[in-house]
Design an enzyme around this catalytic site. Structure first.
Site, PDB file in Angstrom:
ATOM      1  N   HIS A 200     -90.137 -14.836  27.642  1.00 43.94           N
ATOM      2  CA  HIS A 200     -90.283 -13.456  27.164  1.00 43.94           C
ATOM      3  C   HIS A 200     -88.922 -12.790  27.090  1.00 43.94           C
ATOM      4  O   HIS A 200     -88.144 -12.832  28.056  1.00 43.94           O
ATOM      5  CB  HIS A 200     -91.202 -12.649  28.077  1.00 43.94           C
ATOM      6  N   SER A 201     -88.623 -12.170  25.957  1.00 41.38           N
ATOM      7  CA  SER A 201     -87.377 -11.437  25.726  1.00 41.38           C
ATOM      8  C   SER A 201     -86.181 -12.363  25.991  1.00 41.38           C
ATOM      9  O   SER A 201     -86.061 -13.385  25.330  1.00 41.38           O
ATOM     10  CB  SER A 201     -87.365 -10.171  26.591  1.00 41.38           C
ATOM     11  N   MET A 202     -85.322 -12.055  26.964  1.00 36.97           N
ATOM     12  CA  MET A 202     -84.216 -12.959  27.283  1.00 36.97           C
ATOM     13  C   MET A 202     -84.718 -14.377  27.490  1.00 36.97           C
ATOM     14  O   MET A 202     -84.077 -15.358  27.073  1.00 36.97           O
ATOM     15  CB  MET A 202     -83.486 -12.490  28.546  1.00 36.97           C
TER      16      MET A 202
END
Length: 245
Positions: free
Chosen positions: A94-96
Site C-alpha cells: 500500500h502506497s510506499m
C-alpha cells in the site's frame, strides 16, 4: 545474526502457519507504518500465511536507523524473500509499500527467482509518474501537519516524525528505471475518495505487466482505506489469489 533471525526480523509472521500454509502473502506497509498496521491475517484462510515486511526504524526495530533509499530496501529484502518462495506467493503493498513490492519483484526477476503469482498494488501512482507534492524536505511543523497519525498523541507523533521523513525520502528520491514489463499479473487497488492518486495514474500501472491487469476501487474510501477494510481487502485478494490450487 543467523539467516533465520534476519528473516524473522524483516518478515513478521514467517512460519506462523507452517502446518497449514499452501500459499504465502507478503505485505508491504505504507510510509510511517510497521508490520502491525494491517490485520489481514484474521480474514484470510489458514492456508495463506501472511508475512509483513518490517523495515528498520519502527515497532520491533525502532532502535535501528530507518532506510532512506529504495535500492537499500530492495537489496535487503529480495534475497530474504527469495529464500521463502517454496510456496506459491503474492505481494500486497500500500502506497510506499506498492513501490517497494514492485521493485522487489523486479529484483527477484534479476536474481532468477520464482516470481509472485500476482502483485496487489494499492494507493500509489504508477512508477515513473512525478510526485504531486514532495514532502520529505518540509520543516517539521509543516510535515507534521500533513501526516496521517490517526489516534496518535502529540508526543508520539514527534517521535514518529523522523521515521515518516525517512520513508518519504525513500519514496520521493526513488528513480524508476525502464525495464521490460513484469510477467506477473497486477491488481491495482485504491479508495474511490483517495485524493492522492487519480484513475489515470492508477491505470498507468498497466504498462508494467505483460500479463493480466485489473483495477479495483473501494467505494467511498480514503487513502488509508486498508485500516478498517481488511475484510473486504482480504476477500478481494483471495478471489484472485485462491487459498488452494
Amino acid at each position: 545474526m543467523t539467516a533465520a533471525d534476519l528473516a524473522a526480523a524483516w518478515l513478521r509472521g514467517l512460519g506462523s502457519r507452517e502446518l497449514t500454509a499452501q500459499r504465502r502473502l507478503f505485505i508491504f506497509p505504507h510510509a510511517g507504518a510497521g508490520a502491525s498496521a494491517y490485520q489481514l491475517t484474521a480474514y484470510l484462510p489458514d492456508t495463506v500465511e501472511t508475512c509483513t515486511v518490517q523495515l528498520p526504524g519502527r515497532e520491533s526495530r525502532f532502535a535501528e536507523p530507518a532506510l532512506t533509499s529504495m535500492d537499500d530496501a530492495v537489496a535487503a529484502l529480495a534475497p530474504l524473500i527469495a529464500d521463502h518462495t517454496d510456496l506459491p506467493y503474492a505481494f500486497f503493498g500500500h502506497s510506499m509499500g506498492s513501490l517497494i513490492a514492485f521493485e522487489t519483484a523486479r529484483r527477484l526477476r534479476a536474481l532468477g527467482t520464482r516470481l509472485p503469482d500476482r502483485l496487489f498494488l494499492s494507493g500509489m501512482r504508477a512508477p515513473g509518474l512525478p510526485d504531486r507534492d514532495p514532502r520529505h524536505t518540509l520543516p517539521d511543523d509543516k510535515l507534521l501537519a500533513t501526516a496521517e497519525f490517526d489516534g496518535v498523541d502529540a508526543e508520539l507523533q514527534e517521535l514518529l516524525l523522523p521515521l515518516l521523513r525517512a520513508d518519504l525520502t525513500l519514496c520521493e528520491t526513488y528513480t524508476h528505471r525502464a525495464e521490460a514489463p513484469l510477467p506477473c499479473p497486477l491488481t491495482v487497488l485504491a479508495g474511490s475518495d483517495d485524493d492522492s492518486v487519480d484513475g489515470t495514474e492508477l491505470a498507468d500501472w498497466r504498462k508494467h505487466t505483460s500479463a493480466d491487469f485489473a483495477l479495483h476501487l473501494f467505494p467511498g474510501a480514503p487513502h488509508l482505506y486498508v485500516r478498517g477494510a481488511e475484510r473486504q481487502l482480504a476477500e478481494t485478494i483471495t478471489r484472485t489469489f485462491p487459498a488452494r490450487g
